[in-house]
Each structure stands twice: as structure tokens, then as C-alpha cells.
Design a protein around this motif. Sequence first.
Motif, PDB file in Angstrom:
ATOM      1  N   ASP A 270       7.142  15.563  -0.193  1.00  0.00           N
ATOM      2  CA  ASP A 270       7.461  14.956   1.464  1.00  0.00           C
ATOM      3  C   ASP A 270       6.934  13.912   1.647  1.00  0.00           C
ATOM      4  O   ASP A 270       7.439  12.508   2.697  1.00  0.00           O
ATOM      5  N   LEU A 271       5.240  13.487   1.419  1.00  0.00           N
ATOM      6  CA  LEU A 271       5.027  12.299   1.526  1.00  0.00           C
ATOM      7  C   LEU A 271       5.777  11.255   0.626  1.00  0.00           C
ATOM      8  O   LEU A 271       5.064   9.812   0.793  1.00  0.00           O
ATOM      9  N   PHE A 272       5.434  11.786  -0.662  1.00  0.00           N
ATOM     10  CA  PHE A 272       6.229  10.869  -1.077  1.00  0.00           C
ATOM     11  C   PHE A 272       7.535   9.478  -0.868  1.00  0.00           C
ATOM     12  O   PHE A 272       7.682   8.855  -0.943  1.00  0.00           O
ATOM     13  N   TRP A 273       8.217  10.273  -0.345  1.00  0.00           N
ATOM     14  CA  TRP A 273       9.747   9.679   0.639  1.00  0.00           C
ATOM     15  C   TRP A 273       9.212   9.513   1.610  1.00  0.00           C
ATOM     16  O   TRP A 273       9.770   8.468   2.310  1.00  0.00           O
ATOM     17  N   ALA A 274       8.263   9.753   2.444  1.00  0.00           N
ATOM     18  CA  ALA A 274       7.982   9.141   3.526  1.00  0.00           C
ATOM     19  C   ALA A 274       7.338   8.159   3.303  1.00  0.00           C
ATOM     20  O   ALA A 274       7.181   7.157   3.720  1.00  0.00           O
ATOM     21  N   ASN A 275       6.588   8.079   2.605  1.00  0.00           N
ATOM     22  CA  ASN A 275       5.931   6.550   2.393  1.00  0.00           C
ATOM     23  C   ASN A 275       6.846   5.669   1.342  1.00  0.00           C
ATOM     24  O   ASN A 275       6.687   3.864   2.196  1.00  0.00           O
TER      25      ASN A 275
ATOM     26  N   VAL B 168       0.928  -1.054  -0.222  1.00  0.00           N
ATOM     27  CA  VAL B 168      -0.062   0.142  -0.104  1.00  0.00           C
ATOM     28  C   VAL B 168       0.789   1.468  -0.068  1.00  0.00           C
ATOM     29  O   VAL B 168       0.446   2.125  -0.903  1.00  0.00           O
ATOM     30  N   ASN B 169       2.060   1.596   0.928  1.00  0.00           N
ATOM     31  CA  ASN B 169       2.840   2.256   0.974  1.00  0.00           C
ATOM     32  C   ASN B 169       3.604   2.833  -0.799  1.00  0.00           C
ATOM     33  O   ASN B 169       3.485   3.993  -0.908  1.00  0.00           O
ATOM     34  N   PHE B 170       4.019   1.590  -1.213  1.00  0.00           N
ATOM     35  CA  PHE B 170       4.229   1.880  -2.404  1.00  0.00           C
ATOM     36  C   PHE B 170       2.941   2.302  -3.459  1.00  0.00           C
ATOM     37  O   PHE B 170       4.165   3.391  -4.604  1.00  0.00           O
TER      38      PHE B 170
ATOM     39  N   VAL C 262       1.654   7.058  -6.779  1.00  0.00           N
ATOM     40  CA  VAL C 262       0.380   7.432  -7.037  1.00  0.00           C
ATOM     41  C   VAL C 262       1.008   9.064  -7.002  1.00  0.00           C
ATOM     42  O   VAL C 262       0.509   9.976  -8.471  1.00  0.00           O
ATOM     43  N   LEU C 263       2.127   8.820  -6.220  1.00  0.00           N
ATOM     44  CA  LEU C 263       2.098  10.663  -5.808  1.00  0.00           C
ATOM     45  C   LEU C 263       2.470  11.536  -6.227  1.00  0.00           C
ATOM     46  O   LEU C 263       2.793  12.547  -6.952  1.00  0.00           O
ATOM     47  N   LEU C 264       3.885  10.367  -7.482  1.00  0.00           N
ATOM     48  CA  LEU C 264       4.674  10.144  -8.368  1.00  0.00           C
ATOM     49  C   LEU C 264       4.279  10.908  -9.497  1.00  0.00           C
ATOM     50  O   LEU C 264       4.423  11.850  -9.821  1.00  0.00           O
ATOM     51  N   LEU C 265       3.281   9.856  -9.416  1.00  0.00           N
ATOM     52  CA  LEU C 265       2.388  10.532 -11.057  1.00  0.00           C
ATOM     53  C   LEU C 265       1.774  11.296 -11.372  1.00  0.00           C
ATOM     54  O   LEU C 265       2.032  12.600 -12.293  1.00  0.00           O
TER      55      LEU C 265
ATOM     56  N   SER D 149       7.103  21.196 -12.382  1.00  0.00           N
ATOM     57  CA  SER D 149       8.166  21.651 -11.750  1.00  0.00           C
ATOM     58  C   SER D 149       8.497  20.828 -10.388  1.00  0.00           C
ATOM     59  O   SER D 149      10.279  21.072  -9.738  1.00  0.00           O
ATOM     60  N   LEU D 150       8.287  19.946  -9.847  1.00  0.00           N
ATOM     61  CA  LEU D 150       8.242  19.643  -8.501  1.00  0.00           C
ATOM     62  C   LEU D 150      10.003  18.778  -8.164  1.00  0.00           C
ATOM     63  O   LEU D 150       9.411  17.989  -9.260  1.00  0.00           O
ATOM     64  N   GLN D 151      10.037  18.338  -7.560  1.00  0.00           N
ATOM     65  CA  GLN D 151      11.568  17.318  -7.599  1.00  0.00           C
ATOM     66  C   GLN D 151      11.617  16.022  -6.973  1.00  0.00           C
ATOM     67  O   GLN D 151      11.656  16.782  -5.202  1.00  0.00           O
ATOM     68  N   PHE D 152      11.605  15.104  -7.290  1.00  0.00           N
ATOM     69  CA  PHE D 152      11.167  14.450  -7.074  1.00  0.00           C
ATOM     70  C   PHE D 152      12.973  13.436  -6.386  1.00  0.00           C
ATOM     71  O   PHE D 152      12.198  12.201  -5.824  1.00  0.00           O
ATOM     72  N   SER D 153      13.959  13.690  -6.753  1.00  0.00           N
ATOM     73  CA  SER D 153      15.185  13.185  -6.969  1.00  0.00           C
ATOM     74  C   SER D 153      15.211  13.610  -5.590  1.00  0.00           C
ATOM     75  O   SER D 153      16.447  12.614  -5.393  1.00  0.00           O
ATOM     76  N   GLU D 154      15.765  13.527  -4.314  1.00  0.00           N
ATOM     77  CA  GLU D 154      16.611  14.322  -3.502  1.00  0.00           C
ATOM     78  C   GLU D 154      15.528  13.592  -2.098  1.00  0.00           C
ATOM     79  O   GLU D 154      14.741  13.903  -2.167  1.00  0.00           O
ATOM     80  N   ILE D 155      16.033  12.656  -1.701  1.00  0.00           N
ATOM     81  CA  ILE D 155      15.131  12.561  -0.540  1.00  0.00           C
ATOM     82  C   ILE D 155      15.213  13.257   0.826  1.00  0.00           C
ATOM     83  O   ILE D 155      16.367  13.770   0.869  1.00  0.00           O
ATOM     84  N   SER D 156      13.414  14.162   0.537  1.00  0.00           N
ATOM     85  CA  SER D 156      14.007  14.658   1.823  1.00  0.00           C
ATOM     86  C   SER D 156      12.090  14.337   2.492  1.00  0.00           C
ATOM     87  O   SER D 156      11.743  13.728   1.314  1.00  0.00           O
ATOM     88  N   LEU D 157      12.423  14.869   3.377  1.00  0.00           N
ATOM     89  CA  LEU D 157      11.421  14.893   4.419  1.00  0.00           C
ATOM     90  C   LEU D 157      10.968  16.461   4.466  1.00  0.00           C
ATOM     91  O   LEU D 157       9.330  16.466   5.162  1.00  0.00           O
ATOM     92  N   GLN D 158      11.657  17.025   3.945  1.00  0.00           N
ATOM     93  CA  GLN D 158      11.518  18.877   4.320  1.00  0.00           C
ATOM     94  C   GLN D 158      11.912  19.274   3.065  1.00  0.00           C
ATOM     95  O   GLN D 158      12.127  21.155   2.783  1.00  0.00           O
ATOM     96  N   SER D 159      11.152  19.595   1.828  1.00  0.00           N
ATOM     97  CA  SER D 159      10.993  19.635   1.009  1.00  0.00           C
ATOM     98  C   SER D 159      10.179  21.286   0.654  1.00  0.00           C
ATOM     99  O   SER D 159      10.584  21.908   0.105  1.00  0.00           O
ATOM    100  N   GLY D 160       9.275  21.074   1.856  1.00  0.00           N
ATOM    101  CA  GLY D 160       8.609  22.081   1.281  1.00  0.00           C
ATOM    102  C   GLY D 160       6.948  21.805   0.845  1.00  0.00           C
ATOM    103  O   GLY D 160       6.438  23.081   0.471  1.00  0.00           O
ATOM    104  N   SER D 161       7.530  20.653  -0.606  1.00  0.00           N
ATOM    105  CA  SER D 161       6.210  20.314  -1.063  1.00  0.00           C
ATOM    106  C   SER D 161       5.366  19.419  -0.066  1.00  0.00           C
ATOM    107  O   SER D 161       6.145  17.452  -0.101  1.00  0.00           O
TER     108      SER D 161
END
Length: 357
Positions: free
Chosen positions: A141-146, A107-109, A114-117, A125-137
Motif C-alpha cells: 500500500d505504501l509503495f503505491w501511495a508513494n 524522495v517519493n520515488f 526502497v519499499l519494492l526492494l 510472496s508480496l504482490q506489487f503488480s496490482e495498483i492498490s492502496l487496500q491490498s492489506g499489506s
Amino acid sequence: MRWSLPVGKLFGIPIRVHLTFLLLLAFIWYVESSVQGPYAGFYSLIFWVLIFFCVFLHELGHSLVAQSYGLKIASIILLPIGGVSQITEIPRDPIKEVAITVAGPAVNFLIAGVLLLFGKGLFPSLQFSEISLQSGSIVVDLFWANVMLGLFNIVPAYPMDGGRILRGLIAMKREYVEATKLAADVGKVFAIGFIIIGFFYNWWLILIGIFVFSSASSEAEATVLSSTLEKIEVRDLMITDFKTISPDEPLTAVVDKSLHTFQNDFPVVEDGRFVGILTRTSVIESLRHRLHETLVKDIAKKDFPSILPEAKAAEALTAMRSSHVTVAPVERDGTLYGIITIEKLLEASDLLNDKDK
Ligand SMILES: [Zn+2]
């Protein structure tokens, strides 16, 4: 579970939130807003509520697959260290266990996917490439948390999801008890690893390590115990050489009898029929209150699970534990065949396991 509040029902499953979880949210909000200002406080609060919603969906994944196998879910509880699906009976079928367990991290994956798509599609403009829980978006943040939740849960640290999957995979080839013991040992090694890493990086990991370590031991013991006791019947373990007592005898007579035997509890028998049990604790309690005049029938316990001689020892243990008794009569239609104690059941399990080694 104590200190948990009911918040509703979904698919017939009661959902509860532990009070400490609400304290955690309040704590996060307070710290963030006093250090970084009210906006950051609000953002963190929303972020953590959403994370725990994802944790809830993870648990719902386990629960719905379990329900599809016809299992009952007592409740889903959200705790600060994660969620728990209380599945009343975890199946001994490794394939089902693996399927139920895999569903959670899956479910998390899925949420991450879904968040990525959607994120990429709606906000290029969103940057998903950097692992972060504090990107401000919140999407990133939720993508990486999951992604992290999914990965963390498949670490093979029994009784975490990955450990259960490992146990299921081993159990396809070996005995269930052996598979559990192996998975629990691997789990303990990971738990120690979590604690050590936690000291340097994140105190949260220390808590999880302690939790994994203690529950690996206790869950493994419980599994070994119930699997061993499933192989024996109550009649092979019950005590058949015992003294009985009649309902109209005074307590002083019981004290006399107990001085001359190892027996702690006495079945109360009237005209050859079993009517109750007098436990040592109730005798001591009455004597402490100086109720010497008391008769056996006044304090004998009458509500016991009725255990048949041919019942499996594991069933007897479950029945006795759920009615909070340490001793129970083995009877059929009022005819007493023997008495069974929790102590005797545990002793039998120990003996059988030592023999196996
Ligand atoms: Zn899970």
C-alpha cells in the motif's frame, strides 16, 4: 500559520502540524472502524500516519536542497492536502528552483524503490503488480501511495511541484515573469481538469483543483508584482508634492487640511525633520471617539520602516507589508524626501505591465 501545532525541529527547521490534519486522521479512523471494524480502523490510521510521514520526507527533500543553497526554511507545515515548505526566498535562479523542486517527488520515488526492494527481498510472496492502496499489506500500500504521490506532484499544475519545474525550465529560455505567467496558465487548465475529474471520481481532487487554481493566480500575480518592482527605485515613484503637519497642531486643523487635498496621510515634521505620520484611519478613529482636543503628536504613528530614496520599489513593498503599513516616509537621517504608499506601488506595477504588453 494559524491553527498549527509545533511538533519539533529537524536540521534546524521547525515542523508544524495543522489542526485540521489531526481532525482528518480522527475522521478516517472513526469511519473505517465503524464501517469495517476496529482492526481496519487501526490499519487505516497507521497507513495514513505513514503516508503523511512520507509527505513530510518529501518536504524535507525540498528543504534540505534549499538549505544547501544557503536559503532559510521558516518551517515545514503538514496540512490535510499535503505539506508546505516555507522557504523564505525562492531563488530566481531557474536551475536552483528546479533542483529544489525535483527533490520532493524524487524522495517519493526513492521511498517506493526502497519499499519494492525490501518488500521483494523480505516477503517474496508480496504482490506489487496490482495498483492498490487496500491490498492489506502495508508495504504494498505504501509503495503505491508513494508512486502516486510522486506522479501526482510532477503533474505540471503550477504552483504544484511539476508546475514549478515547468516554470524553471521555461525560465531558462525566457523572462522569469513570462515563464511564471505561462506556468500559471497551464496550472489553471490542470486545476479545472482536476475539478471536473474530481466530480466523477474523487472529491479530494476538487479541493486540490480549487487550491491550485486560486494559488496559481495569486502566486503568479505576486511574482509579476515583485519582478516589476525590482526594476524601479522608490525615488521614481514617491510622492514629493504633499502637505506636512506639525506635532502640536490640533486634529481639527488636520481635518481642515485634508478637505483641500487628495492626500490621506500627512508626514509630521518638526524643525524640518521627519518625526512620524498621521494616517487617515487614526484621524477618523479619534474623531469617532470625539477626541477633538487631541493633538497630532498624540496619535501620529512613529514606527515606520525607513525607506531610502534609492531602495528598490520591491524592497519597499516587502518592508511595508511586513510592518503592516500602507504608507511610509522616504527619508535619510531624518530628512524627508517624499512619501510612498502601497497604492502607488501597485499602480506603478500595473502601469509598467500594461506597457509591456
Ligand atoms: Zn513538493
